[in-house]
Every structure is written in structure tokens, then in C-alpha cells.
Design a protein around this motif. Structure first.
Motif, PDB file in Angstrom:
ATOM      1  N   PHE A  18       0.847  -1.202   0.000  1.00 53.09           N
ATOM      2  CA  PHE A  18       0.000   0.000   0.000  1.00 53.09           C
ATOM      3  C   PHE A  18       0.884   1.255   0.000  1.00 53.09           C
ATOM      4  O   PHE A  18       2.032   1.214   0.432  1.00 53.09           O
ATOM      5  N   PRO A  19       0.323   2.382  -0.489  1.00 55.15           N
ATOM      6  CA  PRO A  19       1.134   3.602  -0.588  1.00 55.15           C
ATOM      7  C   PRO A  19       1.781   3.980   0.748  1.00 55.15           C
ATOM      8  O   PRO A  19       1.165   3.802   1.807  1.00 55.15           O
TER       9      PRO A  19
ATOM     10  N   ARG B 222      -3.138   4.719   4.939  1.00 59.77           N
ATOM     11  CA  ARG B 222      -2.342   4.401   3.753  1.00 59.77           C
ATOM     12  C   ARG B 222      -3.214   4.166   2.520  1.00 59.77           C
ATOM     13  O   ARG B 222      -2.689   3.864   1.446  1.00 59.77           O
ATOM     14  N   ILE B 223      -4.528   4.292   2.663  1.00 61.21           N
ATOM     15  CA  ILE B 223      -5.407   4.173   1.490  1.00 61.21           C
ATOM     16  C   ILE B 223      -5.476   5.582   0.902  1.00 61.21           C
ATOM     17  O   ILE B 223      -6.347   6.386   1.233  1.00 61.21           O
ATOM     18  N   ARG B 224      -4.549   5.898   0.055  1.00 59.22           N
ATOM     19  CA  ARG B 224      -4.358   7.268  -0.426  1.00 59.22           C
ATOM     20  C   ARG B 224      -3.593   7.232  -1.742  1.00 59.22           C
ATOM     21  O   ARG B 224      -3.157   6.176  -2.196  1.00 59.22           O
ATOM     22  N   GLY B 225      -3.435   8.397  -2.359  1.00 59.82           N
ATOM     23  CA  GLY B 225      -2.634   8.487  -3.575  1.00 59.82           C
ATOM     24  C   GLY B 225      -1.161   8.328  -3.246  1.00 59.82           C
ATOM     25  O   GLY B 225      -0.787   8.224  -2.070  1.00 59.82           O
TER      26      GLY B 225
ATOM     27  N   ILE C 269      -3.651   0.507   8.501  1.00 62.25           N
ATOM     28  CA  ILE C 269      -3.727   0.577   7.031  1.00 62.25           C
ATOM     29  C   ILE C 269      -4.612   1.731   6.536  1.00 62.25           C
ATOM     30  O   ILE C 269      -4.428   2.220   5.432  1.00 62.25           O
ATOM     31  N   TRP C 270      -5.562   2.172   7.367  1.00 62.64           N
ATOM     32  CA  TRP C 270      -6.529   3.197   6.900  1.00 62.64           C
ATOM     33  C   TRP C 270      -5.846   4.454   6.354  1.00 62.64           C
ATOM     34  O   TRP C 270      -6.186   4.915   5.257  1.00 62.64           O
TER      35      TRP C 270
END
Lengths: 145, 148
Positions: free
Chosen positions: B65-66, B135-138, B132-133
Motif C-alpha cells: 500500500f502507498p 495508507r489508502i491514499r494516492g 492501514i486506513w
């Protein structure tokens, strides 16, 4: 991560939180049946949220992000089918959950049909992107004067 | 691949092996038809889906993840991910023992173990989502260490 993938992935983790909460209650019920038989009605919701709401939705969201871009290496293809698939998938999960938990007889049929349509709609975007990864040719290095 | 992701993936493969071993044993002549399989089956499903599938997804998500920065903390706070690994594996192993035990001899320590297993696994899931929340990004476009 593109915006539509963020929607898929965030919704997937939301389903995950619901699924593990119901899972923990179900396991607690096995140890303490006094908790009430109502807990057992959450079993279908637990399974649906985990396998379709979380697992499948996470895979679709990450696929849109990771599959090779279309020739030219710029575009991930049309996003409308991906957004439509998102709506269909979550509506399908909701219908199946209502069917399992509150006994809506037709909900299972409607839910599965919506989920199948979601898969087909998503494939409109994904299918042409299942191809070898072709990297753009490297730009020539700038040499110092 | 970072150390923590390797730990998740190796643990996941161990559960895959364990799950298929249990399933293979159940294929021994006549065993699947016996009541013991009915006792073991829910545990088997969760060895496969929690131990293998969920743990593999956690490890891959943590790895891929990003990022949210640069340097050693580029993936954000790792403590919830370590906690999730311990809680998930502790909870699942406790479940592997206490669920069949509770089915055969209900009550007492078996029941307490099963309840503890349930909420340990729940806490693992919550801890991982906490990490993880964000890291849910561009893609991260912030300053690199040299520029910071």
C-alpha cells in the motif's frame, strides 16, 4: 492509488470490520449460548461480508490500481464501468445480507444477480488491461555541457 | 520486502500447510464421515481463511500500500501491525485448541478459551485497520529526506 480504488479498498475494510465483529460474536455464542439465538442469524452476514464485501472488493480495487495501463501507458481505461461495478457489488452484498439476516426470500437471488453483473461490468475495464506490461522507452539521459 | 511482511507471509504459508494437513487427514478412510470431522470443520475453515488468506492479505497490504513518508517510518506506525500479528496468531492457535474442545466438552476452560480467541482475533483485525486506513491514499509526493 487512484480514487476509485480508494473507494473499493475503504469499503472493503469497512465490511471487514463488520464481518470480524459478527465473527467474534458468533464464536462467543458457541461458548455462551445464553447470549441469544439471534446471534446465529448473523452467520450469513459474517460470511458474505468477509468473502464478497471484503475479499472480492479488495481484489477488484487493487486490480484496477495494479493491472497494466492501456497502450500508451497513461490511461487505466474507462472508469464508469468500475464505478458501476462498485455500486452493483455493494447493492448485491446488501441484498444477500438482508436475505440471510431478515429472511427476505428473493434477496438471495437479487443479490447474486447484482454481484454477477458487478463482475461482468468490472471486466469491461479489466479485460483489455490483462496484457504484458510494456514499459515506455527510457528517456535519453541529459549530458552536462 | 520488509521484515514484518516476510513474517506475515511465512506465517500464512505455515497455516496453508497446517490447513491442508488437517484436510488431508480427514480424507483418511472413513474419517470424514465421523462426528470428529464435524467438530474440526469450522476450525479448518478458519485455519484456511484467517491463517492463510487473511494473513497473506495483511502482509501484502502492509508491504504494497502507498507509503506515508520517507525513511524508516515511511509505512507509518508499525506497532499496530506487530500487535495484529501477535493477536491474530495467538487467537487462531487458541481457537484451534478451544473450539473442538468446547464442542466435545462444553464449558469451563474451553469456553473461556474460545471467547478469548474470538476477541483476540477481532482485536487483530481492528489493529491492522488502524494501521492501514491512513495508507489508502494516492502516491506520496511529500518531501524526500534531503529536501525536508
Amino acid at each position: 492509488m487512484p480514487r476509485v480504488s480508494r473507494w473499493y479498498v475503504r469499503t472493503a475494510w469497512a465490511h471487514f470490520l463488520v464481518a470480524i465483529t459478527w465473527g467474534a460474536l458468533l464464536l462467543t455464542y458457541k461458548a455462551w449460548p445464553g447470549l441469544g439465538a439471534w446471534v446465529w442469524r448473523l452467520r450469513g452476514w459474517h460470511i458474505e461480508a468477509l468473502l464478497v464485501g471484503w475479499g472480492t472488493q479488495m481484489i477488484l480495487g487493487v486490480l484496477f490500481w495494479w493491472l497494466p495501463k492501456l497502450p500508451g501507458g497513461v490511461s487505466r481505461g474507462p472508469q464508469a464501468p468500475v464505478w458501476l461495478a462498485y455500486g452493483l457489488l455493494n447493492a448485491g452484498v446488501a441484498a444477500v445480507v438482508v436475505a440471510h439476516t431478515w429472511g427476505w426470500g428473493d434477496g438471495l437471488r437479487w443479490g447474486r444477480a447484482l454481484e454477477m453483473l458487478a463482475g461482468l461490468t468490472f471486466a469491461v475495464n479489466a479485460w483489455p488491461r490483462i496484457r504484458p506490461l510494456v514499459r515506455a522507452p527510457a528517456r535519453p539521459r541529459r549530458t552536462s555541457p | 520486502m520488509p521484515r514484518l511482511a516476510r513474517l506475515y507471509l511465512k506465517s500464512a504459508f505455515a497455516y496453508l500447510l497446517l490447513a491442508f494437513t488437517v484436510d488431508g487427514l480427514a480424507l483418511l478412510p472413513g474419517l470424514r464421515a465421523r462426528p470428529v470431522w464435524a467438530v474440526v470443520r469450522p476450525t479448518w475453515w478458519h485455519l484456511f481463511l484467517v491463517g492463510w488468506v487473511t494473513q497473506m492479505i495483511f502482509g501484502a497490504a502492509y508491504w504494497m500500500f502507498p507509503i506515508v513518508g520517507h525513511g524508516p517510518t515511511k509505512r507509518g506506525d508499525e506497532r499496530p501491525v506487530w500487535a495484529a500479528w501477535g493477536l491474530l496468531n495467538g487467537g487462531l492457535l487458541l481457537r484451534t485448541v478451544s473450539e473442538p474442545w468446547q464442542a466435545l466438552h462444553p464449558g469451563g476452560l474451553a469456553a473461556a478459551g474460545l471467547v478469548a480467541a474470538a476477541w483476540l482475533q477481532w482485536a487483530a483485525g481492528v489493529a491492522f485497520v488502524v494501521h492501514i486506513w491512513p495508507r489508502i491514499r494516492g502516491w506520496y509526493r511529500g518531501p524526500r529526506p534531503r529536501e525536508a
